[in-house]
Write a protein that holds these residues in place. Sequence first.
Motif, PDB file in Angstrom:
ATOM      1  N   ILE A   1       0.916  -1.173   0.116  1.00 55.61           N
ATOM      2  CA  ILE A   1      -0.032   0.107  -0.007  1.00 55.61           C
ATOM      3  C   ILE A   1       1.027   1.379  -0.163  1.00 55.61           C
ATOM      4  O   ILE A   1       0.318   2.244  -0.267  1.00 55.61           O
ATOM      5  CB  ILE A   1      -0.791   0.023   1.071  1.00 55.61           C
ATOM      6  N   VAL A   2       2.163   1.257   0.374  1.00 53.86           N
ATOM      7  CA  VAL A   2       3.131   2.373   0.348  1.00 53.86           C
ATOM      8  C   VAL A   2       3.559   2.636  -0.952  1.00 53.86           C
ATOM      9  O   VAL A   2       4.287   1.811  -1.414  1.00 53.86           O
ATOM     10  CB  VAL A   2       4.008   2.165   1.461  1.00 53.86           C
ATOM     11  N   PRO A   3       3.527   3.504  -1.728  1.00 52.03           N
ATOM     12  CA  PRO A   3       3.910   3.960  -3.073  1.00 52.03           C
ATOM     13  C   PRO A   3       5.402   3.896  -2.935  1.00 52.03           C
ATOM     14  O   PRO A   3       5.907   4.668  -2.203  1.00 52.03           O
ATOM     15  CB  PRO A   3       3.460   5.272  -3.457  1.00 52.03           C
ATOM     16  N   VAL A   4       5.859   2.961  -3.574  1.00 48.65           N
ATOM     17  CA  VAL A   4       7.482   2.712  -3.722  1.00 48.65           C
ATOM     18  C   VAL A   4       7.830   2.413  -5.124  1.00 48.65           C
ATOM     19  O   VAL A   4       7.285   1.531  -5.749  1.00 48.65           O
ATOM     20  CB  VAL A   4       7.927   1.736  -2.885  1.00 48.65           C
ATOM     21  N   PRO A   5       8.797   3.086  -5.627  1.00 53.27           N
ATOM     22  CA  PRO A   5       9.321   2.691  -7.051  1.00 53.27           C
ATOM     23  C   PRO A   5       9.503   1.227  -7.158  1.00 53.27           C
ATOM     24  O   PRO A   5      10.248   0.639  -6.284  1.00 53.27           O
ATOM     25  CB  PRO A   5      10.474   3.514  -7.368  1.00 53.27           C
ATOM     26  N   PRO A   6       9.539   0.282  -8.097  1.00 54.93           N
ATOM     27  CA  PRO A   6       9.497  -1.020  -8.143  1.00 54.93           C
ATOM     28  C   PRO A   6      11.039  -1.502  -8.045  1.00 54.93           C
ATOM     29  O   PRO A   6      11.280  -2.354  -7.288  1.00 54.93           O
ATOM     30  CB  PRO A   6       8.922  -1.593  -9.500  1.00 54.93           C
ATOM     31  N   ALA A   7      11.791  -0.711  -8.507  1.00 58.93           N
ATOM     32  CA  ALA A   7      13.408  -1.204  -8.297  1.00 58.93           C
ATOM     33  C   ALA A   7      13.676  -0.949  -7.045  1.00 58.93           C
ATOM     34  O   ALA A   7      14.686  -1.949  -6.595  1.00 58.93           O
ATOM     35  CB  ALA A   7      14.016  -0.104  -9.384  1.00 58.93           C
ATOM     36  N   CYS A   8      13.295   0.139  -6.379  1.00 57.64           N
ATOM     37  CA  CYS A   8      13.777   0.336  -5.110  1.00 57.64           C
ATOM     38  C   CYS A   8      13.229  -0.697  -3.954  1.00 57.64           C
ATOM     39  O   CYS A   8      13.858  -1.333  -3.192  1.00 57.64           O
ATOM     40  CB  CYS A   8      13.318   1.630  -4.658  1.00 57.64           C
ATOM     41  N   TYR A   9      11.652  -1.154  -4.306  1.00 61.01           N
ATOM     42  CA  TYR A   9      11.230  -2.074  -3.544  1.00 61.01           C
ATOM     43  C   TYR A   9      11.596  -3.145  -3.430  1.00 61.01           C
ATOM     44  O   TYR A   9      11.728  -4.028  -2.349  1.00 61.01           O
ATOM     45  CB  TYR A   9       9.655  -1.965  -3.750  1.00 61.01           C
ATOM     46  N   GLY A  10      12.147  -3.835  -4.605  1.00 60.21           N
ATOM     47  CA  GLY A  10      12.591  -5.062  -4.912  1.00 60.21           C
ATOM     48  C   GLY A  10      13.915  -5.392  -4.351  1.00 60.21           C
ATOM     49  O   GLY A  10      14.330  -6.311  -3.943  1.00 60.21           O
ATOM     50  N   ALA A  11      14.657  -4.369  -4.058  1.00 65.47           N
ATOM     51  CA  ALA A  11      16.052  -4.403  -3.274  1.00 65.47           C
ATOM     52  C   ALA A  11      15.957  -4.150  -1.972  1.00 65.47           C
ATOM     53  O   ALA A  11      17.136  -4.320  -1.175  1.00 65.47           O
ATOM     54  CB  ALA A  11      16.961  -3.329  -3.880  1.00 65.47           C
ATOM     55  N   LEU A  12      14.782  -3.777  -1.516  1.00 62.97           N
ATOM     56  CA  LEU A  12      14.788  -3.687  -0.014  1.00 62.97           C
ATOM     57  C   LEU A  12      15.015  -5.027   0.850  1.00 62.97           C
ATOM     58  O   LEU A  12      14.306  -5.995   0.420  1.00 62.97           O
ATOM     59  CB  LEU A  12      13.533  -2.986   0.349  1.00 62.97           C
ATOM     60  N   PRO A  13      15.471  -5.161   2.119  1.00 66.07           N
ATOM     61  CA  PRO A  13      15.550  -6.256   2.889  1.00 66.07           C
ATOM     62  C   PRO A  13      14.126  -6.627   3.245  1.00 66.07           C
ATOM     63  O   PRO A  13      13.289  -5.640   3.435  1.00 66.07           O
ATOM     64  CB  PRO A  13      16.476  -5.963   4.060  1.00 66.07           C
ATOM     65  N   ARG A  14      13.705  -7.644   3.415  1.00 65.35           N
ATOM     66  CA  ARG A  14      12.516  -8.154   3.808  1.00 65.35           C
ATOM     67  C   ARG A  14      11.885  -7.395   5.151  1.00 65.35           C
ATOM     68  O   ARG A  14      10.748  -7.205   5.337  1.00 65.35           O
ATOM     69  CB  ARG A  14      12.229  -9.570   4.167  1.00 65.35           C
ATOM     70  N   VAL A  15      12.995  -7.366   6.207  1.00 69.26           N
ATOM     71  CA  VAL A  15      12.741  -6.818   7.393  1.00 69.26           C
ATOM     72  C   VAL A  15      12.095  -5.335   7.178  1.00 69.26           C
ATOM     73  O   VAL A  15      11.203  -4.612   7.868  1.00 69.26           O
ATOM     74  CB  VAL A  15      13.559  -6.798   8.525  1.00 69.26           C
ATOM     75  N   VAL A  16      12.717  -4.522   6.271  1.00 76.14           N
ATOM     76  CA  VAL A  16      12.460  -2.820   6.076  1.00 76.14           C
ATOM     77  C   VAL A  16      11.086  -3.047   5.337  1.00 76.14           C
ATOM     78  O   VAL A  16      10.031  -2.375   5.565  1.00 76.14           O
ATOM     79  CB  VAL A  16      13.373  -2.618   4.917  1.00 76.14           C
ATOM     80  N   LYS A  17      10.898  -3.977   4.373  1.00 72.04           N
ATOM     81  CA  LYS A  17       9.371  -4.316   3.652  1.00 72.04           C
ATOM     82  C   LYS A  17       8.421  -4.281   4.712  1.00 72.04           C
ATOM     83  O   LYS A  17       7.258  -3.778   4.861  1.00 72.04           O
ATOM     84  CB  LYS A  17       9.498  -5.178   2.741  1.00 72.04           C
ATOM     85  N   GLN A  18       8.692  -5.120   5.755  1.00 69.66           N
ATOM     86  CA  GLN A  18       7.635  -5.555   6.805  1.00 69.66           C
ATOM     87  C   GLN A  18       7.448  -4.280   7.782  1.00 69.66           C
ATOM     88  O   GLN A  18       6.162  -4.103   8.281  1.00 69.66           O
ATOM     89  CB  GLN A  18       8.152  -6.403   7.672  1.00 69.66           C
TER      90      GLN A  18
END
Length: 329
Positions: free
Chosen positions: A264-281
């Motif tokens: 639900i949080v708008p994030v550019p796909p390239a940036c989101y794909g590179a984020l660690p799982r804990v940061v995404k959570q």
Amino acid sequence: MPAVEVLDEHYFAITALVTVAFQVIGFVIAFACQFDKITDFSGATNFVLLAVLTLVLGGEYHPRQIIVTASLLLSRFWLGGFLLYRVTCLRGKDGRFDEMRSRCCAFFGFWVFQMLWVWLVSLPVVFVNSRPVQPPLEALDWVGVAVYGLGLIFEVGGDAQKLVFKQSPDSRGRHPSGGLYCCMRHPNYTGEMLLWWGTFIMAAPTFGADPVGWVSILSPVFTMLILLFLSGMPSAEGAAQTKYMKTPALADEYASYRDRTSPIVPVPPACYGALPRVVKQVFCCEFPMYELPADAVTDDSDAETSAAMRGHGGTPAHHSEGAAYQSEA
């Protein structure tokens, strides 16, 4: 025109009574006729009724009152019309009620929850319309208008994009991935939350003269709780995602999309794909309950695809079905 005080000066009691009466009438009609075409529409209409009623009772038409009332009317006219069209013209029924439509107590439970939803979420508008003295419009009001406007774009745009996508023959078994869906999986939910945070921010300048207004923070908080943990995301994510994984190819396509796209949080796909799982959570609301089930791929899938799915974080999902606003087309 002087304000008309009914039961209490903030109109909390009268709006609660009107909401209960309106929803009970809706329940009686829906249960007696055994259809659910008016369920969501009655919720949106109830919002409109409370906004107009409190504006008229307040007897004042300050710019802030006009703005918050018009904002509510605009968003609820869209939501009510969209949900009515979806159920009446596209689906013919609301599948959420298949197991409760004929059971009086279970079906009434939805309407009780809808009473709570409408009344709590309307609080900022009800409070603003009850105040006979309003401070001049200030910068915070325009911040609220901007947040509301962004929310309206996300909600209307997300609903409309998904509706058009679903009507395409090539969309069968797929999740939209273009437009707003490129940077978040559920822009309509993001929009609904921003709408009510924006409305609360618009109401905030009136709280200095009457701190009771701070109770209206329940509006955006309750909206977030519903959509993040009850009937929104849990119904659209988790086990519900298996509908996008009917074949190995579709499963790989969706797993790749999900891995690079925030809930639900708008994030550019390239940036989101590179984020660690804990940061995404922690920062993007990618909660474990939304994860792909480990056995999401159907029986005709091969072992290689199933392994790929597990590589995208698939775990058994905790899926709960709620009974509040859903604008998934």
